[in-house]
Design a protein around this motif. Structure first.
Motif, PDB file in Angstrom:
ATOM      1  N   LEU A 188       4.562  11.698   2.379  1.00  0.00           N
ATOM      2  CA  LEU A 188       4.384  12.839   1.483  1.00  0.00           C
ATOM      3  C   LEU A 188       4.352  14.174   2.218  1.00  0.00           C
ATOM      4  N   GLN A 189       4.406  14.136   3.547  1.00  0.00           N
ATOM      5  CA  GLN A 189       4.337  15.370   4.315  1.00  0.00           C
ATOM      6  C   GLN A 189       5.695  16.052   4.460  1.00  0.00           C
ATOM      7  N   LYS A 190       6.761  15.261   4.484  1.00  0.00           N
ATOM      8  CA  LYS A 190       8.104  15.807   4.696  1.00  0.00           C
ATOM      9  C   LYS A 190       8.927  15.678   3.425  1.00  0.00           C
ATOM     10  N   SER A 191       9.665  16.734   3.112  1.00  0.00           N
ATOM     11  CA  SER A 191      10.402  16.787   1.846  1.00  0.00           C
ATOM     12  C   SER A 191      11.431  15.679   1.727  1.00  0.00           C
ATOM     13  N   PHE A 192      12.119  15.363   2.834  1.00  0.00           N
ATOM     14  CA  PHE A 192      13.160  14.334   2.761  1.00  0.00           C
ATOM     15  C   PHE A 192      12.559  12.980   2.423  1.00  0.00           C
ATOM     16  N   TYR A 193      11.477  12.625   3.114  1.00  0.00           N
ATOM     17  CA  TYR A 193      10.847  11.325   2.870  1.00  0.00           C
ATOM     18  C   TYR A 193      10.269  11.248   1.463  1.00  0.00           C
ATOM     19  N   SER A 194       9.564  12.295   1.045  1.00  0.00           N
ATOM     20  CA  SER A 194       8.973  12.269  -0.294  1.00  0.00           C
ATOM     21  C   SER A 194      10.060  12.272  -1.371  1.00  0.00           C
ATOM     22  N   PHE A 224       4.704  12.553 -10.829  1.00  0.00           N
ATOM     23  CA  PHE A 224       3.884  13.740 -11.091  1.00  0.00           C
ATOM     24  C   PHE A 224       2.857  13.940  -9.984  1.00  0.00           C
ATOM     25  N   GLU A 225       2.247  12.855  -9.504  1.00  0.00           N
ATOM     26  CA  GLU A 225       1.271  12.956  -8.418  1.00  0.00           C
ATOM     27  C   GLU A 225       1.928  13.483  -7.137  1.00  0.00           C
ATOM     28  N   ILE A 226       3.127  12.990  -6.846  1.00  0.00           N
ATOM     29  CA  ILE A 226       3.829  13.464  -5.638  1.00  0.00           C
ATOM     30  C   ILE A 226       4.114  14.954  -5.736  1.00  0.00           C
ATOM     31  N   TRP A 227       4.574  15.412  -6.901  1.00  0.00           N
ATOM     32  CA  TRP A 227       4.848  16.836  -7.093  1.00  0.00           C
ATOM     33  C   TRP A 227       3.574  17.653  -6.916  1.00  0.00           C
ATOM     34  N   CYS A 228       2.466  17.171  -7.452  1.00  0.00           N
ATOM     35  CA  CYS A 228       1.197  17.891  -7.317  1.00  0.00           C
ATOM     36  C   CYS A 228       0.765  17.972  -5.858  1.00  0.00           C
ATOM     37  N   ARG A 229       0.980  16.904  -5.124  1.00  0.00           N
ATOM     38  CA  ARG A 229       0.633  16.919  -3.707  1.00  0.00           C
ATOM     39  C   ARG A 229       1.553  17.864  -2.925  1.00  0.00           C
ATOM     40  N   ARG A 230       2.835  17.861  -3.259  1.00  0.00           N
ATOM     41  CA  ARG A 230       3.766  18.751  -2.574  1.00  0.00           C
ATOM     42  C   ARG A 230       3.464  20.229  -2.879  1.00  0.00           C
ATOM     43  N   HIS A 263      10.858   1.058   1.696  1.00  0.00           N
ATOM     44  CA  HIS A 263       9.900   0.642   2.721  1.00  0.00           C
ATOM     45  C   HIS A 263      10.596  -0.013   3.897  1.00  0.00           C
ATOM     46  N   LEU A 264      11.747  -0.654   3.655  1.00  0.00           N
ATOM     47  CA  LEU A 264      12.533  -1.180   4.769  1.00  0.00           C
ATOM     48  C   LEU A 264      13.069  -0.031   5.619  1.00  0.00           C
ATOM     49  N   TYR A 265      13.544   1.028   4.957  1.00  0.00           N
ATOM     50  CA  TYR A 265      14.009   2.225   5.673  1.00  0.00           C
ATOM     51  C   TYR A 265      12.866   2.848   6.461  1.00  0.00           C
ATOM     52  N   ALA A 266      11.698   2.972   5.815  1.00  0.00           N
ATOM     53  CA  ALA A 266      10.546   3.579   6.491  1.00  0.00           C
ATOM     54  C   ALA A 266      10.115   2.747   7.697  1.00  0.00           C
ATOM     55  N   THR A 267      10.211   1.428   7.580  1.00  0.00           N
ATOM     56  CA  THR A 267       9.851   0.557   8.694  1.00  0.00           C
ATOM     57  C   THR A 267      10.827   0.719   9.856  1.00  0.00           C
ATOM     58  N   ARG A 275       0.842  -1.200   0.000  1.00  0.00           N
ATOM     59  CA  ARG A 275       0.000   0.000   0.000  1.00  0.00           C
ATOM     60  C   ARG A 275       0.878   1.250   0.000  1.00  0.00           C
ATOM     61  N   PRO A 276       1.410   1.600  -1.177  1.00  0.00           N
ATOM     62  CA  PRO A 276       2.250   2.800  -1.271  1.00  0.00           C
ATOM     63  C   PRO A 276       1.467   4.064  -0.908  1.00  0.00           C
ATOM     64  N   PRO A 277       2.164   5.182  -0.653  1.00  0.00           N
ATOM     65  CA  PRO A 277       1.490   6.396  -0.187  1.00  0.00           C
ATOM     66  C   PRO A 277       0.692   7.134  -1.253  1.00  0.00           C
ATOM     67  N   THR A 278       0.838   6.783  -2.515  1.00  0.00           N
ATOM     68  CA  THR A 278       0.128   7.479  -3.588  1.00  0.00           C
ATOM     69  C   THR A 278      -0.917   6.563  -4.220  1.00  0.00           C
ATOM     70  N   VAL A 279      -1.940   7.196  -4.811  1.00  0.00           N
ATOM     71  CA  VAL A 279      -2.970   6.424  -5.500  1.00  0.00           C
ATOM     72  C   VAL A 279      -2.381   5.721  -6.718  1.00  0.00           C
ATOM     73  N   THR A 280      -1.537   6.431  -7.458  1.00  0.00           N
ATOM     74  CA  THR A 280      -0.894   5.843  -8.628  1.00  0.00           C
ATOM     75  C   THR A 280       0.007   4.685  -8.229  1.00  0.00           C
ATOM     76  N   GLY A 281       0.706   4.830  -7.110  1.00  0.00           N
ATOM     77  CA  GLY A 281       1.562   3.755  -6.622  1.00  0.00           C
ATOM     78  C   GLY A 281       0.772   2.516  -6.253  1.00  0.00           C
ATOM     79  N   GLN A 282      -0.414   2.709  -5.673  1.00  0.00           N
ATOM     80  CA  GLN A 282      -1.262   1.567  -5.328  1.00  0.00           C
ATOM     81  C   GLN A 282      -1.764   0.864  -6.582  1.00  0.00           C
TER      82      GLN A 282
END
Length: 204
Positions: A106-112, A191-197, A92-96, A15-22
């Motif tokens: 998608l809230q923080k620039s480094f993570y996104s 592109f979706e991530i950029w639009c969200r940012r 995702h291993l890093y995020a875990t 379940r990635p953070p973006t709709v396109t990723g899902q």
């Protein structure tokens, strides 16, 4: 690694953070893997057994088949699928390990930015795989393969029959199409991530 970490890691991959990723995960995990696992075996499973040359000798058939197929398509595509999954799995291993929630990516620039890098690496790996597939298999499988058997026979070139060449051509085109669709989905995800940012789309 504890069960909670394993569950968090698997949920992040599925379940990635973006709709396109899902949608990419759904397409990649179900359609593409099913197509390769089921139809790929049906088309290529007995190719080596039915590959025959003139003269029809076992050593000639094996020699020419190895020349015709330096790597079998099923193995190549399986490696492609595994390698393309590596950048996302690392993220995702890093995020875990950092206990980063999916909604925070998608809230923080480094993570996104880190996540976009993993998506960009997927694009690069898919492009490289597309080029390698083109070099190894081309766009069309011919019914006759001219084999250089100078190391085995007195005559240097022999004709070999490629079984079910038309089905293999269709399958090749389908795998090229899947690669192109996957690359387009990755581009759309960036592109979706950029639009969200930039605030054009609301975060999930």
């Amino acid at each position: 690694m504890s069960p909670n970490y394993m569950r968090s890691f698997s949920e992040g991959c599925l379940r990635p953070p973006t709709v396109t990723g899902q949608f990419h995960t759904l397409f990649f995990g179900s359609v593409r893997m099913f197509f390769l696992g089921v139809l790929g075996f049906a088309v290529y499973g007995n190719e080596a057994l039915h590959f025959s040359c003139d003269p029809d000798k076992r050593e000639v058939n094996l020699f020419c088949y190895n020349q015709f197929r330096p790597i079998t398509p099923q193995v190549f595509w399986a490696l492609q699928l595994v390698i393309v999954l590596v950048p996302g799995a690392f993220f995702h291993l890093y995020a875990t390990c950092k206990s980063i929630k999916q909604e925070d990516i998608l809230q923080k620039s480094f993570y996104s930015g880190f996540y976009m890098l993993s998506v960009f690496l997927r694009i690069v790996l898919e492009t490289v795989a597309f080029w390698l597939q083109l070099q190894l298999f081309g766009f069309q499988v011919n019914a006759i393969y001219m084999c250089d058997v100078g190391a085995l026979e007195k005559k240097f070139v022999t004709r070999c029959m490629v079984p079910e060449h038309f089905e293999k051509t269709i399958f090749l085109i389908a795998m090229y199409t899947f690669t192109v669709i996957t690359v387009l989905l990755c581009v759309a995800e960036i592109f979706e991530i950029w639009c969200r940012r930039l605030g054009f789309l609301k975060n999930q």
